[in-house]
Design an enzyme around this catalytic site. Structure first.
Site, mmCIF file in Angstrom:
data_model
loop_
_atom_site.group_PDB
_atom_site.id
_atom_site.type_symbol
_atom_site.label_atom_id
_atom_site.label_comp_id
_atom_site.label_asym_id
_atom_site.label_seq_id
_atom_site.Cartn_x
_atom_site.Cartn_y
_atom_site.Cartn_z
ATOM 1 N N TYR A 1 -15.060 16.735 -16.620
ATOM 2 C CA TYR A 1 -15.557 15.365 -16.536
ATOM 3 C C TYR A 1 -16.642 15.289 -15.442
ATOM 4 O O TYR A 1 -16.460 15.831 -14.341
ATOM 5 C CB TYR A 1 -14.367 14.450 -16.206
ATOM 6 C CG TYR A 1 -14.765 13.048 -15.863
ATOM 7 C CD1 TYR A 1 -15.371 12.235 -16.815
ATOM 8 C CD2 TYR A 1 -14.548 12.522 -14.606
ATOM 9 C CE1 TYR A 1 -15.752 10.949 -16.506
ATOM 10 C CE2 TYR A 1 -14.919 11.231 -14.286
ATOM 11 C CZ TYR A 1 -15.526 10.446 -15.236
ATOM 12 O OH TYR A 1 -15.898 9.179 -14.922
ATOM 13 N N ASP B 1 -5.933 18.848 -15.230
ATOM 14 C CA ASP B 1 -6.229 17.474 -15.635
ATOM 15 C C ASP B 1 -5.821 17.357 -17.112
ATOM 16 O O ASP B 1 -6.442 17.956 -17.990
ATOM 17 C CB ASP B 1 -7.719 17.195 -15.431
ATOM 18 C CG ASP B 1 -8.106 15.757 -15.748
ATOM 19 O OD1 ASP B 1 -7.431 15.130 -16.586
ATOM 20 O OD2 ASP B 1 -9.090 15.261 -15.177
ATOM 21 N N LYS C 1 -7.097 6.074 -19.380
ATOM 22 C CA LYS C 1 -7.355 6.544 -20.735
ATOM 23 C C LYS C 1 -6.107 6.344 -21.612
ATOM 24 O O LYS C 1 -5.714 5.231 -21.857
ATOM 25 C CB LYS C 1 -7.839 7.986 -20.680
ATOM 26 C CG LYS C 1 -8.926 8.234 -19.595
ATOM 27 C CD LYS C 1 -10.230 7.523 -19.850
ATOM 28 C CE LYS C 1 -11.194 7.560 -18.666
ATOM 29 N NZ LYS C 1 -11.503 8.861 -18.115
ATOM 30 N N ARG D 1 0.854 -1.205 0.000
ATOM 31 C CA ARG D 1 0.000 0.000 0.000
ATOM 32 C C ARG D 1 0.883 1.246 0.000
ATOM 33 O O ARG D 1 0.527 2.280 -0.552
ATOM 34 C CB ARG D 1 -0.947 0.005 1.206
ATOM 35 C CG ARG D 1 -1.588 1.368 1.440
ATOM 36 C CD ARG D 1 -2.921 1.331 2.156
ATOM 37 N NE ARG D 1 -2.985 0.471 3.307
ATOM 38 C CZ ARG D 1 -2.423 0.727 4.505
ATOM 39 N NH1 ARG D 1 -1.715 1.824 4.691
ATOM 40 N NH2 ARG D 1 -2.578 -0.114 5.493
HETATM 41 C C1 LIG Z 1 -12.096 9.409 -16.946
HETATM 42 C C2 LIG Z 1 -11.679 10.736 -16.464
HETATM 43 C C3 LIG Z 1 -11.448 10.975 -15.092
HETATM 44 C C4 LIG Z 1 -11.705 9.923 -14.040
HETATM 45 O O1 LIG Z 1 -10.792 8.878 -14.113
HETATM 46 P P1 LIG Z 1 -11.127 7.348 -13.728
HETATM 47 O O2 LIG Z 1 -9.855 6.661 -14.016
HETATM 48 O O3 LIG Z 1 -12.280 6.920 -14.579
HETATM 49 O O4 LIG Z 1 -11.508 7.350 -12.271
HETATM 50 C C5 LIG Z 1 -10.990 12.223 -14.736
HETATM 51 N N1 LIG Z 1 -10.772 13.199 -15.645
HETATM 52 C C6 LIG Z 1 -10.998 13.011 -16.959
HETATM 53 C C7 LIG Z 1 -10.734 14.126 -17.929
HETATM 54 C C8 LIG Z 1 -11.458 11.780 -17.415
HETATM 55 O O5 LIG Z 1 -11.692 11.605 -18.720
#
Ligand SMILES: *Cc1c(COP(=O)(O)O)cnc(C)c1O
Length: 384
Positions: free
Chosen positions: A102, A173, A198, A50
């Site tokens: 998001y 982000d 992603k 962890r």
């Molecule tokens: C998918 C996404 C998230 C969240 O991420 P997860 O891995 O699904 O928890 C945050 N920001 C953006 C821009 C995303 O496309």
């Protein structure tokens, strides 16, 4: 120092992981919960997975070097990475954020943020003077760029100037462009977020998240939050992301190439009212994109003339899958209004132009003629 991005996807600048792994070219998966100690005060550098794990540490080093940060922290999802950020703030603090985000991020801000007494204020950074919103209580600016799903471009350098003047953290982000096309830390951001699920993973087969930080002090605070919260990425999933990153440059280039061809096709189609893609030359953010990114990515949103047309396309696509998520090798079509943005308050959706005619496509790396043929056959069912 000095490797190019394509090389950094395979090798971190300094191979700091302190374990012998028999020369394996693919980094081993240390599938262990705990690590034994020879004697009191003597350990291998690892205690408990962890807290730290060699496979995850290798991944963190690769991601830190790709994003030009001093440290990257690998979380079990993008959402847990964003949730950890809330712990940086205290009751009464305010964070300014752009309204196109998001949907899960908005849900996090409006529930966990609210429970902590941290106010997330949605501001139109493009048309309003942000400084009129900044007060004693303001602690940070949080953005995505390009934004999800409307593909607006926000000026990272411009926001950095304001953040610096008022001593605010700038948090970006960077999921949509990946570190291959954009490095916000080099443009003045303090923290970069990735949903590693992603483009970094790239194969729609693991969930992961990252925070990448420019300076040690902040990295230490976030590392501590992460250890307390216990939101670590598992060893096998760390390995999947490491494996995915090896082809990040190839995948990004191909997705972008396909995206341009799809944008051209959509722009010519009479059923399509509007196409949103930062690589369109007369789009609002085009000049800023050129100045801060080295590419436009593989995400394309578009609005059809009616809700029925949008539903018809979704129902008839064969090759392109009707699914949430993005950034993988497979092309996906998302219906934001019922999927990624289902829980977003109606005023925010309206302000943003997210309606029941909008589709968002994550363009994959399939053959472009096959992708366009699939769109063509699905569009042919739209009733005139
Ligand atoms: C998918 C996404 C998230 C969240 O991420 P997860 O891995 O699904 O928890 C945050 N920001 C953006 C821009 C995303 O496309």
């Amino acid at each position: 120092m000095g490797f190019h991005t394509a090389t950094l996807c395979l090798h971190s600048e300094e191979e700091t992981v302190n374990c012998d792994h028999s020369g394996a070219v693919s980094f081993p998966i240390y599938q262990t919960a705990t690590f034994s100690h020879r004697n009191l005060g003597e350990n291998t550098g690892y205690d408990y997975s962890r807290i730290q794990n060699p496979t995850r540490e290798k991944l963190e080093n690769v991601v830190a070097s790709l994003e030009k940060g001093c440290e990257a922290i690998a979380f079990s999802s993008g959402t847990t990475a964003i949730g950890a950020l809330i712990e940086l703030f205290h009751a009464g603090d305010e964070v300014l954020t752009y309204f196109d985000l998001y949907g899960g991020t908005i849900r996090m801000f409006d529930t966990f943020g609210k429970n902590h007494g941290v106010k997330f204020r949605y501001v139109d950074f493009i048309h309003e003077d942000i400084e009129t919103y900044i007060g004693e209580q303001t602690k940070a600016i949080f953005i995505e760029t390009p934004t999800n799903p409307m593909m607006h471009i926000l000026d990272i350098r411009g926001l950095h100037t304001i953040a610096k003047k008022h001593r605010l953290l700038l948090i970006v982000d960077n999921t949509f462009l990946s570190p291959y096309f954009q490095n916000p830390l080099e443009l003045g951001a303090d923290i970069v977020i990735h949903s590693g699920t992603k483009y970094l993973c790239g194969h729609n087969d693991a969930i992961a998240g990252f925070l990448i930080v420019k300076e040690e002090e902040l990295a230490g605070r976030l590392r501590r939050i992460y250890q307390i919260a216990g939101t670590a990425l598992a060893p096998f999933d760390s390995w999947l992301i490491l494996r995915g990153i090896k082809t990040l440059p190839l995948r990004m280039e191909q997705a972008q190439k396909n995206a341009f061809a799809i944008v051209d096709w959509l722009k010519e189609n009479p059923e399509v009212k509007q196409v949103y893609y930062p690589g369109i030359e007369d789009s609002d953010g085009y000049e800023i994109s050129l100045a801060q990114s080295s590419g436009f990515g593989g995400m394309v949103s578009f609005e059809l003339r009616t809700k029925e047309a949008a539903v018809t396309v979704l129902e008839h696509l064969k090759l392109i899958l009707f699914a949430e998520s993005l950034g993988g090798v497979d092309s996906l079509m998302t219906y934001p209004i019922t999927q990624t943005h289902a829980e977003v308050p109606k005023e925010l959706l309206d302000q943003n132009g997210i309606n029941d005619r909008l589709l968002r496509m994550s363009v994959g790396i399939e053959n472009i003629e096959d992708l366009i043929a699939d769109l063509e056959q699905a569009f042919s069912y739209i009733k005139g």
